[in-house]
Write an enzyme that holds these catalytic residues in place. Structure first.
Site, mmCIF file in Angstrom:
data_model
loop_
_atom_site.group_PDB
_atom_site.id
_atom_site.type_symbol
_atom_site.label_atom_id
_atom_site.label_comp_id
_atom_site.label_asym_id
_atom_site.label_seq_id
_atom_site.Cartn_x
_atom_site.Cartn_y
_atom_site.Cartn_z
ATOM 1 N N HIS A 309 3.466 7.343 12.854
ATOM 2 C CA HIS A 309 2.668 6.118 12.631
ATOM 3 C C HIS A 309 3.176 5.350 11.430
ATOM 4 O O HIS A 309 2.611 4.314 11.073
ATOM 5 C CB HIS A 309 1.189 6.457 12.472
ATOM 6 C CG HIS A 309 0.772 6.917 11.100
ATOM 7 N ND1 HIS A 309 1.435 7.900 10.400
ATOM 8 C CD2 HIS A 309 -0.264 6.526 10.306
ATOM 9 C CE1 HIS A 309 0.823 8.092 9.239
ATOM 10 N NE2 HIS A 309 -0.205 7.271 9.151
ATOM 11 N N LYS A 382 -2.353 -6.469 -0.128
ATOM 12 C CA LYS A 382 -2.956 -5.141 -0.124
ATOM 13 C C LYS A 382 -4.275 -5.183 -0.862
ATOM 14 O O LYS A 382 -4.502 -6.004 -1.737
ATOM 15 C CB LYS A 382 -2.030 -4.127 -0.801
ATOM 16 C CG LYS A 382 -0.766 -3.833 0.001
ATOM 17 C CD LYS A 382 0.003 -2.679 -0.585
ATOM 18 C CE LYS A 382 -0.696 -1.378 -0.383
ATOM 19 N NZ LYS A 382 -0.745 -0.947 1.045
#
Length: 384
Positions: A309, A382
């Site tokens: 992932h 972020k």
């Protein structure tokens, strides 16, 4: 391959950390684990089950083998934009910050219910969290979640979002794991409570309730990413005038689903692992200082048709904050021309050097996926 446990452990890496291997051995010795345990090349220690592992079962569901951020995953979308300069990148990020709450922030007002998955009325934990979720849909969260603007090897600018089900998924996960722990204790389960892999037998109401609420959380996580992607494109559009984009590619990497493998119908738990059926498109992100990839699955049965992932952590968050050089990490990103927000030592848990080498990770899974588009980071949003 390791063959010392009840069922084999198949590894797509040779640098697994000791604690993650202990967790993999615990998985392989579960009485209900099916066939073998695949470990993806980004594998590292998690809670109960390693991140980057796959567990298949036939008779039980294991909440901690899905994880607390149910449905966490990736979305990627190609835009019609061919290039963006640094000044425009900063303008896009500035516009996006006005509509996408970052870190632990939520919207001040409830969002349009049309954005939400249907069916919350009959669900216990989801029903309790629904009102709060209306303010959390379209929000990024913190940790390793990100929004990235990328330049593709196909010549186009891409948008990528990594986020999950926020507090709604966490509440579902912890509620049903606590139930599993209590039931396992009551009925003297042979699975030790110390390994944090309590299970729910599928013939119980508790298991069926968990699966329904898990599936809602998966749908909510996608809806969350989809709304952020919409607003990210609107921010891009406000700066560039872009009017076209491709279809959203969506892939969760914390979920459980019924699938057919090795002639059996099994419940495949993927925790930090992406489904990679034959010809299925997916995403494998690097760090904010390294490339990401749009990939096409090869449907390898040995990995239960899965792939990594992401790059995977090589350092714990606290370790990265202690040991990495702040100035060196900033210089690395600046040299690459990436618009980023690493400013303080507390930001180093998401610095590029806290992650594994994505090139090695991709080399280790050539039998799981083919690379379709290589994506270089241009700018990153972020949370904290």
């Amino acid at each position: 391959m390791l063959t010392t446990e009840r069922i084999p452990i198949k590894l797509w890496l040779d640098d697994i950390e000791p604690d993650a291997l202990i967790q993999a051995r615990n998985l392989a010795n579960l009485p209900f684990a099916f066939r073998h345990i695949p470990l993806m090349p980004d594998c590292h220690q998690g809670y109960g089950m390693p991140i980057g592992a796959i567990l298949a079962t036939k008779e039980v569901v294991v909440p901690n083998a899905v994880g607390v951020d149910i449905g966490c995953g990736m979305c990627a979308m190609r835009t019609s934009v061919r290039d963006l300069g640094t000044s425009d990148l900063k303008k896009v990020l500035s516009a996006a910050r006005k509509t996408i709450p970052l870190g632990n922030k939520s919207h001040q007002e409830a969002q349009d219910e049309a954005c939400m998955p249907k069916g919350h009325e009959t669900l216990n934990i989801v029903g309790r969290q629904y009102t709060k979720a209306l303010k959390q849909i379209g929000t990024l969260g913190g940790g390793n979640h990100f929004i990235e603007i990328q330049k593709g090897s196909d010549g186009y600018v891409w948008l990528m979002v990594h986020s999950g089900s926020r507090n709604l998924g966490y509440q579902v996960a912890t509620w049903y794991n606590d139930i599993a722990v209590a039931l396992n204790k009551r009925y003297y389960s042979v699975v030790s409570a110390e390994i944090d892999l309590a299970f729910l037998p599928l013939d119980t109401q508790e298991a069926q309730d968990y699966i329904k609420e898990m599936n809602y959380a998966i749908a909510f996580a996608f809806a969350n990413r989809k709304l952020m992607m919409k607003r990210m494109f609107e921010a891009l559009q406000s700066v560039t005038g872009a009017s076209k984009h491709g279809k959203i590619i969506n892939k969760p990497h914390n979920f459980a689903a019924w699938e057919d493998h090795f002639g059996k119908r099994v419940l495949v738990h993927r925790k930090g692992a992406t489904r990679a059926f034959e010809d299925e498109l997916g995403m494998i992100p690097g760090s904010q200082g390294s490339n990401s990839y749009i990939v096409r699955g090869l449907g390898n049965p040995e990995s239960f048709k899965s792939c990594s992932h992401g790059a995977g952590r090589r350092m714990g968050r606290k370790q990265a904050q202690r040991e990495l050089d702040l100035e060196a990490e900033i210089a690395m990103l600046d040299q690459k021309g990436v618009v980023h927000a690493i400013r303080h030592r507390s930001d180093l848990d998401e610095a590029p050097s806290s992650y594994k080498d994505i090139d090695v990770v991709m080399e280790n899974q050539k039998d799981l996926v083919d690379i379709v588009v290589e994506l270089a980071p241009m700018a990153v949003l972020k949370g904290t």
